[in-house]
Structure formats: C-alpha cells, structure tokens
Design a protein around this motif. Structure first.
Motif, PDB file in Angstrom:
ATOM      1  N   LEU A   1       1.236  -1.296   0.014  1.00  0.00           N
ATOM      2  CA  LEU A   1       0.305  -0.318  -0.185  1.00  0.00           C
ATOM      3  C   LEU A   1       0.922   1.281   0.214  1.00  0.00           C
ATOM      4  CD1 LEU A   1      -2.541  -1.009   2.593  1.00  0.00           C
ATOM      5  CD2 LEU A   1      -2.407  -1.529   0.565  1.00  0.00           C
ATOM      6  N   CYS A   2       0.900   2.575  -1.082  1.00  0.00           N
ATOM      7  CA  CYS A   2       1.214   3.525  -1.432  1.00  0.00           C
ATOM      8  C   CYS A   2       0.521   4.561  -1.418  1.00  0.00           C
ATOM      9  CB  CYS A   2       1.983   2.717  -1.944  1.00  0.00           C
ATOM     10  SG  CYS A   2       4.767   3.577  -2.448  1.00  0.00           S
ATOM     11  N   ALA A   3       1.948   5.601  -0.768  1.00  0.00           N
ATOM     12  CA  ALA A   3       0.981   6.989  -1.000  1.00  0.00           C
ATOM     13  C   ALA A   3       1.172   7.016  -2.290  1.00  0.00           C
ATOM     14  CB  ALA A   3       1.708   7.799  -0.321  1.00  0.00           C
ATOM     15  N   THR A   4       1.890   7.449  -2.758  1.00  0.00           N
ATOM     16  CA  THR A   4       2.329   7.551  -4.677  1.00  0.00           C
ATOM     17  C   THR A   4       1.897   6.003  -5.278  1.00  0.00           C
ATOM     18  OG1 THR A   4       4.752   6.991  -4.605  1.00  0.00           O
ATOM     19  CG2 THR A   4       4.233   9.415  -3.785  1.00  0.00           C
ATOM     20  N   GLU A   5       1.557   6.832  -6.446  1.00  0.00           N
ATOM     21  CA  GLU A   5       1.319   5.825  -7.619  1.00  0.00           C
ATOM     22  C   GLU A   5       2.798   5.495  -7.993  1.00  0.00           C
ATOM     23  OE1 GLU A   5      -0.241   6.095 -12.438  1.00  0.00           O
ATOM     24  OE2 GLU A   5      -0.490   7.972 -10.884  1.00  0.00           O
ATOM     25  N   GLY A   6       2.900   4.106  -9.066  1.00  0.00           N
ATOM     26  CA  GLY A   6       4.464   3.849  -9.238  1.00  0.00           C
ATOM     27  C   GLY A   6       4.102   1.924  -9.425  1.00  0.00           C
ATOM     28  N   ALA A   7       4.961   0.956  -9.812  1.00  0.00           N
ATOM     29  CA  ALA A   7       5.309   0.115 -10.581  1.00  0.00           C
ATOM     30  C   ALA A   7       5.789  -0.711  -8.923  1.00  0.00           C
ATOM     31  CB  ALA A   7       5.644  -0.388 -11.468  1.00  0.00           C
ATOM     32  N   THR A   8       6.730   0.281  -8.440  1.00  0.00           N
ATOM     33  CA  THR A   8       6.885  -0.230  -7.085  1.00  0.00           C
ATOM     34  C   THR A   8       7.652   0.699  -5.470  1.00  0.00           C
ATOM     35  OG1 THR A   8       9.024   0.608  -7.981  1.00  0.00           O
ATOM     36  CG2 THR A   8       8.491  -2.009  -8.555  1.00  0.00           C
ATOM     37  N   CYS A   9       7.154   0.184  -4.278  1.00  0.00           N
ATOM     38  CA  CYS A   9       7.060   1.602  -3.630  1.00  0.00           C
ATOM     39  C   CYS A   9       8.540   1.320  -2.553  1.00  0.00           C
ATOM     40  CB  CYS A   9       5.462   1.072  -2.479  1.00  0.00           C
ATOM     41  SG  CYS A   9       4.545   1.930  -1.036  1.00  0.00           S
ATOM     42  N   ALA A  10       8.625   2.120  -2.649  1.00  0.00           N
ATOM     43  CA  ALA A  10       9.675   2.859  -1.517  1.00  0.00           C
ATOM     44  C   ALA A  10       9.725   2.743  -0.366  1.00  0.00           C
ATOM     45  CB  ALA A  10      10.106   4.153  -2.617  1.00  0.00           C
ATOM     46  N   SER A  11       8.391   3.622  -0.174  1.00  0.00           N
ATOM     47  CA  SER A  11       7.719   3.226   0.828  1.00  0.00           C
ATOM     48  C   SER A  11       6.580   3.080   1.731  1.00  0.00           C
ATOM     49  CB  SER A  11       8.003   4.577   1.701  1.00  0.00           C
ATOM     50  OG  SER A  11       8.463   5.628   1.773  1.00  0.00           O
ATOM     51  N   PRO A  12       6.434   1.856   1.699  1.00  0.00           N
ATOM     52  CA  PRO A  12       4.708   1.750   2.108  1.00  0.00           C
ATOM     53  C   PRO A  12       4.094   2.306   3.192  1.00  0.00           C
ATOM     54  CG  PRO A  12       6.337  -0.145   1.718  1.00  0.00           C
ATOM     55  CD  PRO A  12       7.161   1.149   2.186  1.00  0.00           C
ATOM     56  N   ILE A  13       2.676   2.015   3.465  1.00  0.00           N
ATOM     57  CA  ILE A  13       1.891   2.837   4.107  1.00  0.00           C
ATOM     58  C   ILE A  13       2.050   1.274   5.200  1.00  0.00           C
ATOM     59  CG2 ILE A  13      -0.886   3.301   4.700  1.00  0.00           C
ATOM     60  CD1 ILE A  13      -0.870   4.461   2.195  1.00  0.00           C
ATOM     61  N   THR A  14       1.996   2.040   6.304  1.00  0.00           N
ATOM     62  CA  THR A  14       1.923   1.399   7.411  1.00  0.00           C
ATOM     63  C   THR A  14       1.020   1.429   7.814  1.00  0.00           C
ATOM     64  OG1 THR A  14       3.177   2.129   9.029  1.00  0.00           O
ATOM     65  CG2 THR A  14       4.882   0.697   7.416  1.00  0.00           C
ATOM     66  N   HIS A  15      -0.332   2.906   8.083  1.00  0.00           N
ATOM     67  CA  HIS A  15      -1.339   2.663   8.919  1.00  0.00           C
ATOM     68  C   HIS A  15      -1.924   3.080   8.357  1.00  0.00           C
ATOM     69  CE1 HIS A  15      -3.598   3.945  13.064  1.00  0.00           C
ATOM     70  NE2 HIS A  15      -3.872   5.043  11.764  1.00  0.00           N
ATOM     71  N   VAL A  16      -2.842   2.335   8.419  1.00  0.00           N
ATOM     72  CA  VAL A  16      -4.222   3.109   7.431  1.00  0.00           C
ATOM     73  C   VAL A  16      -5.045   3.621   8.332  1.00  0.00           C
ATOM     74  CG1 VAL A  16      -6.242   0.820   6.401  1.00  0.00           C
ATOM     75  CG2 VAL A  16      -4.272   0.596   6.117  1.00  0.00           C
ATOM     76  N   HIS A  17      -6.524   4.209   7.984  1.00  0.00           N
ATOM     77  CA  HIS A  17      -7.408   4.474   8.451  1.00  0.00           C
ATOM     78  C   HIS A  17      -8.100   4.712   7.528  1.00  0.00           C
ATOM     79  CE1 HIS A  17      -8.764   7.863  10.797  1.00  0.00           C
ATOM     80  NE2 HIS A  17      -9.748   7.423  10.908  1.00  0.00           N
ATOM     81  N   GLU A  18      -9.170   3.589   7.318  1.00  0.00           N
ATOM     82  CA  GLU A  18     -10.717   3.954   6.356  1.00  0.00           C
ATOM     83  C   GLU A  18     -11.796   4.170   7.230  1.00  0.00           C
ATOM     84  OE1 GLU A  18     -11.067   1.646   3.199  1.00  0.00           O
ATOM     85  OE2 GLU A  18      -8.955   1.380   2.765  1.00  0.00           O
ATOM     86  N   THR A  19     -12.541   5.060   6.199  1.00  0.00           N
ATOM     87  CA  THR A  19     -14.355   4.863   6.561  1.00  0.00           C
ATOM     88  C   THR A  19     -15.158   4.582   5.728  1.00  0.00           C
ATOM     89  OG1 THR A  19     -15.991   6.684   7.269  1.00  0.00           O
ATOM     90  CG2 THR A  19     -14.216   8.057   5.358  1.00  0.00           C
ATOM     91  N   SER A  20     -16.271   4.183   5.852  1.00  0.00           N
ATOM     92  CA  SER A  20     -17.378   4.057   4.778  1.00  0.00           C
ATOM     93  C   SER A  20     -17.678   5.170   4.391  1.00  0.00           C
ATOM     94  CB  SER A  20     -18.572   3.197   5.599  1.00  0.00           C
ATOM     95  OG  SER A  20     -19.243   4.594   7.095  1.00  0.00           O
ATOM     96  N   VAL A  21     -18.281   5.040   3.026  1.00  0.00           N
ATOM     97  CA  VAL A  21     -18.274   5.206   2.102  1.00  0.00           C
ATOM     98  C   VAL A  21     -20.153   5.366   2.130  1.00  0.00           C
ATOM     99  CG1 VAL A  21     -19.262   6.272  -0.783  1.00  0.00           C
ATOM    100  CG2 VAL A  21     -16.238   5.694   0.670  1.00  0.00           C
ATOM    101  N   GLY A  22     -20.571   6.443   3.041  1.00  0.00           N
ATOM    102  CA  GLY A  22     -22.198   5.997   3.390  1.00  0.00           C
ATOM    103  C   GLY A  22     -22.276   5.500   4.420  1.00  0.00           C
ATOM    104  N   LYS A  23     -23.140   4.475   4.161  1.00  0.00           N
ATOM    105  CA  LYS A  23     -23.364   3.378   5.873  1.00  0.00           C
ATOM    106  C   LYS A  23     -23.634   1.657   5.460  1.00  0.00           C
ATOM    107  CE  LYS A  23     -25.835   6.767   8.091  1.00  0.00           C
ATOM    108  NZ  LYS A  23     -25.720   6.832  10.025  1.00  0.00           N
ATOM    109  N   ALA A  24     -22.546   1.734   5.866  1.00  0.00           N
ATOM    110  CA  ALA A  24     -22.297  -0.439   6.610  1.00  0.00           C
ATOM    111  C   ALA A  24     -23.895  -0.439   6.749  1.00  0.00           C
ATOM    112  CB  ALA A  24     -21.229  -0.340   7.153  1.00  0.00           C
ATOM    113  N   LYS A  25     -23.878  -1.656   5.678  1.00  0.00           N
ATOM    114  CA  LYS A  25     -25.651  -2.447   5.898  1.00  0.00           C
ATOM    115  C   LYS A  25     -25.606  -3.611   6.646  1.00  0.00           C
ATOM    116  CE  LYS A  25     -27.796   1.334   2.897  1.00  0.00           C
ATOM    117  NZ  LYS A  25     -28.014   1.430   1.226  1.00  0.00           N
TER     118      LYS A  25
END
Length: 197
Positions: free
Chosen positions: A33-57
């Motif tokens: 998981l990477c903060a920038t677009e590219g075929a390879t990732c030099a510094s992967p994301i280590t902390h994930v923060h997600e929210t629902s789009v609308g409501k979970a049902k």
C-alpha cells in the motif's frame, strides 16, 4: 480470534488494506500500500485509516441495520504477500436504536493481495462484532467474506480508492439472530492509497 469480514469489515473490511487470500495465478507475487502511484513502492504505508462511504448495512429478514464504520489499523509488514493489517472497527450513528461493537478482546485482521493489473486487489479479514437492537442481540463473524479493493486510479466509489463487500453472508456465533444476514459495505482510505508491488 474468530474470522470476520464483518459488519464493517469495514470494514472488511473491510478496508483499504486491499487484497485477499485464496488467490489465483492472476495475483501479483507481492503487495504494498503506497502513498504515491508507481509500479514499485519505496515507502509502503504502515498505518491505515478508512471510513465507510455511506453506511455499512446488515441486511436480513429483520429491519436493515445501518451504521457509519471507521477502521484504524497497522500493517504487520509494509511489503508482503498478502499485506496483513491488524486494527479496530468503530461503528456510530446506527439506525433503529442499534449499537454495533467489536467483541472485546478481539482485533480485526485484514489481508490484501494485489491482482495482476492496474490497482486491483482482493480483501479478506477476521474478527467479531456484537449487534444489539430492540429486535436482535447477536454476535457475528465474517468468515468467508470476500471484498474487492481498487486504488485511486481505478475506483468509482472514491478518489482515494475503495474496498467493496457486497451481499456477503455473515456467520452467527451466538445470541438471538435472524436465520441469515448479509453485509454491504464500501470503505475508503482518508488519503490516497495506491496498490503497488
């Protein structure tokens, strides 16, 4: 810890840690998981923060239960096959006088495996949730739930990427539960999360 891709796997979720076990030959050999677009990732994301789009049902023969879902987690390893993220789901603003909470002492686990191609992955997860309403008091897990993840370049749901779990059946662990219940949830990371190798 019991399997989940629960009412929020969301988030299997739900989640942006995006990919899933049970992969075929169409899966990439590693995922990041990477903060920038590219075929390879030099510094992967280590902390994930997600929210629902609308409501979970949670859909069943009883009234539909809808909640906002939030996921916070940390990657066990930044570049892996699959990426494993351990974290917690929080549910709020539920309808029908309901509350939804992760079972105390459990932690959600999300696995993400990039598919060969642009910004696609499969998602699975583990965990348990307790759903309490005037008409239901049930503990569910999400064993067997599968979701699809898309990075920002390929996500119709959000500019930052998304994870979608649609009409996936949950599993009763204990309590007073309807015969069957199905999870619908879409989550998005708070910042752009690209799928790289």
């Amino acid at each position: 810890m019991k399997p989940i891709k629960m009412f929020g796997l969301a988030a299997l979720a739900a989640l942006m840690a995006m990919a899933f076990v049970g992969a075929s030959s169409a899966m990439a050999s590693s995922t990041a998981l990477c903060a920038t677009e590219g075929a390879t990732c030099a510094s992967p994301i280590t902390h994930v923060h997600e929210t629902s789009v609308g409501k979970a049902k949670l859909l069943s023969s009883l009234p539909t239960i809808e909640c906002n879902a939030l996921f916070l987690g940390d990657a066990v390893a930044g570049l892996a096959s699959p990426v494993v993220i351990n974290g917690k789901f929080t549910y709020s603003s539920c309808n029908n006088f309901c509350s939804v909470n992760e079972v105390t002492g459990t932690e959600a686990q999300v696995k993400i495996l990039k598919e060969v191609g642009s910004e696609l992955a499969s998602v699975t997860g583990e965990g348990e949730v307790h759903v309490s309403c005037p008409f239901i008091n049930c503990v569910y897990n999400g064993e067997g739930l599968e979701g699809d993840a898309r990075g920002p370049l390929n996500s119709p749901a959000s500019a930052n990427g998304s994870v979608v779990i649609s009409a996936q059946e949950t599993n009763k662990v204990s309590g007073s539960c309807p015969e069957s219940a199905f999870l619908d949830i879409t989550t998005t990371p708070l910042s752009a999360t690209y799928l790289s190798a």
